[in-house]
Design an enzyme around this catalytic site. Structure first.
Site, PDB file in Angstrom:
ATOM      1  N   ARG A 156       0.873  -1.192   0.000  1.00 34.34           N
ATOM      2  CA  ARG A 156       0.000   0.000   0.000  1.00 34.34           C
ATOM      3  C   ARG A 156       0.894   1.221   0.000  1.00 34.34           C
ATOM      4  NH1 ARG A 156      -5.366   1.472   3.449  1.00 34.34           N
ATOM      5  NH2 ARG A 156      -6.128   0.016   1.878  1.00 34.34           N
ATOM      6  N   HIS A 212      -7.366   0.553  -6.453  1.00 33.78           N
ATOM      7  CA  HIS A 212      -7.586  -0.289  -5.266  1.00 33.78           C
ATOM      8  C   HIS A 212      -8.254  -1.588  -5.739  1.00 33.78           C
ATOM      9  CE1 HIS A 212      -7.811  -1.361  -1.195  1.00 33.78           C
ATOM     10  NE2 HIS A 212      -8.686  -0.495  -0.723  1.00 33.78           N
ATOM     11  N   GLN A 268     -10.112  -4.115  -3.419  1.00 31.75           N
ATOM     12  CA  GLN A 268     -11.392  -3.566  -2.982  1.00 31.75           C
ATOM     13  C   GLN A 268     -12.474  -3.852  -4.027  1.00 31.75           C
ATOM     14  OE1 GLN A 268     -12.132  -1.558   0.008  1.00 31.75           O
ATOM     15  NE2 GLN A 268     -14.134  -2.166  -0.719  1.00 31.75           N
ATOM     16  N   ASP A 303     -17.060   7.111  -1.387  1.00 32.32           N
ATOM     17  CA  ASP A 303     -15.768   7.018  -0.707  1.00 32.32           C
ATOM     18  C   ASP A 303     -15.462   8.411  -0.153  1.00 32.32           C
ATOM     19  OD1 ASP A 303     -13.175   6.307   0.101  1.00 32.32           O
ATOM     20  OD2 ASP A 303     -12.333   6.359  -1.923  1.00 32.32           O
ATOM     21  N   CYS A 363     -16.391   1.746   0.703  1.00 32.93           N
ATOM     22  CA  CYS A 363     -15.208   0.926   0.989  1.00 32.93           C
ATOM     23  C   CYS A 363     -14.785   1.046   2.452  1.00 32.93           C
ATOM     24  CB  CYS A 363     -14.064   1.314   0.066  1.00 32.93           C
ATOM     25  SG  CYS A 363     -13.683   3.081   0.116  1.00 32.93           S
ATOM     26  N   ARG A 375     -13.720  -8.599   1.779  1.00 28.11           N
ATOM     27  CA  ARG A 375     -12.305  -8.380   1.506  1.00 28.11           C
ATOM     28  C   ARG A 375     -11.505  -9.619   1.887  1.00 28.11           C
ATOM     29  NH1 ARG A 375     -10.349  -3.256   1.421  1.00 28.11           N
ATOM     30  NH2 ARG A 375      -8.552  -4.381   0.565  1.00 28.11           N
TER      31      ARG A 375
END
Ligand code: CP
Ligand code: NVA
Length: 319
Positions: A115, A142, A145, A236, A276, A304
């Site tokens: 990340r 992402h 996700q 988001d 998310c 996830r």
């Protein structure tokens, strides 16, 4: 179960052994569907996979709850372990180059989840590591996700083809991966972003080209237009990690982009609300929507784990 043109999950996922997952575009539609099938089996407990003592290295330059913990738990469930390689505690934080770090870590670990900010950094790890490198979020994408997001839609609706997801907010990492993954899965993706915060035109074009004219990728500046009739409404945060100093400017620019009860009511009556997480209630989403019966945000977060467990099993060749 999904149709994989007669092939089994293991056969469809076999080419992923040893592969990186840097972008949603790294997977073929059938591979995504096979990951969904495997994740579903792992989630229900119908399938258990023991990879032996394999090691996942986590290099996280940004904060994380869901991605970090879901990777750790997924690896433990696969009979493996996770090593925390936070740059704060490794020589990475003192400037050791990726070309050295990636080669050294490849001698200790079996897979890396990274990340960071720049997608280029991920590409550099991919270039120098001899083990699979997974995108755990960059400023560009992402992709882990998005797998969980469309899996959550599939759990809800059974079939994804012909469904529409509306994304309201910043056209950055999450929106980019939703567009690409949606295009691969024949889902219409309708983005609404304030002027100046639209998704990158290059990613919009990439998604349109990947859709093969089987789905539509649309970008609006009016949230209502994007939400009307949608099967899922997604949002988001307005200021992503690294953009904290733009918070005030963004709050101004994103006025009218809150997924509240009024906006959500324009979606299909059976629509689900997705986020998310982490969420800022009262900014990009109302507390009422996130706590409503239509909300699937906690299933989405749980998924996830199942998708990343499936992905790890595939790239480590444990099927
Ligand atoms: N959705 C997501 O990636 O959450 P974290 O930042 O907590 O990992
Ligand atoms: N766009 C957000 C996603 C967090 C999971 C960020 O990059 O901070």
């Amino acid at each position: 179960m999904t149709s994989l043109n007669g092939k089994g999950v293991a056969a469809v996922l076999a080419p992923l052994k040893g592969s990186d997952f840097l972008s949603s575009s790294d997977l073929l539609p059938d591979q995504i569907r096979a990951l969904f099938d495997l994740a579903s089996q792992l989630k229900s407990g119908d399938r258990r996979i023991d990879l032996g003592n394999r090691i996942l290295g986590l290099i996280f330059t940004k904060a994380s709850t869901r991605t970090r913990v879901s990777f750790q738990v997924a690896m433990a469930r696969l009979g493996g372990q996770t090593v925390d390689l936070n740059p704060q505690f490794t020589q990475l934080g003192r400037g050791e180059p990726i070309q050295d770090t990636a080669r050294v870590l490849s001698r200790f670990c079996d897979v890396l989840a990274i990340r960071t900010f720049e997608q280029q950094e991920l590409l550099d790890y991919s270039k120098w590591a001899s083990i699979p490198v997974l995108n755990a979020l960059t400023d560009l994408e992402h992709p882990c996700q998005a797998l969980a997001d469309f899996f959550t839609m599939k759990e809800e609706f059974g079939e994804l083809t012909g469904k529409t997801i509306a994304y309201i907010g910043d056209g950055n990492n999450v929106a980019h991966s939703l567009m690409i993954c949606g295009a691969l899965l024949n889902v219409d993706v309708q983005i609404a972003s304030p002027v100046g915060f639209e998704p990158l035109p290059s990613v919009v074009n990439q998604a349109r080209s990947l859709s093969n004219n089987q789905s539509e990728i649309k970008v609006f500046s009016d949230p209502l237009q994007a939400v009307e009739g949608a099967n899922a409404v997604y949002t988001d945060v307005w200021a992503s990690m690294g953009q904290e100093n733009e918070k005030a400017k963004r709050e101004e620019a994103f006025k009218g982009f809150c997924v509240n009860e009024e906006l959500f009511s324009a979606a299909d009556p059976k629509a689900i609300a997705l986020h998310c997480l982490p969420a800022h209630r009262g900014e990009e989403i109302s507390s009422g929507v996130i706590e409503s019966n239509s909300s699937r945000v906690f299933d989405q977060a749980e998924n996830r784990l199942h998708l990343q467990q499936a992905l790890l099993a595939a790239v480590l060749g444990g099927l």
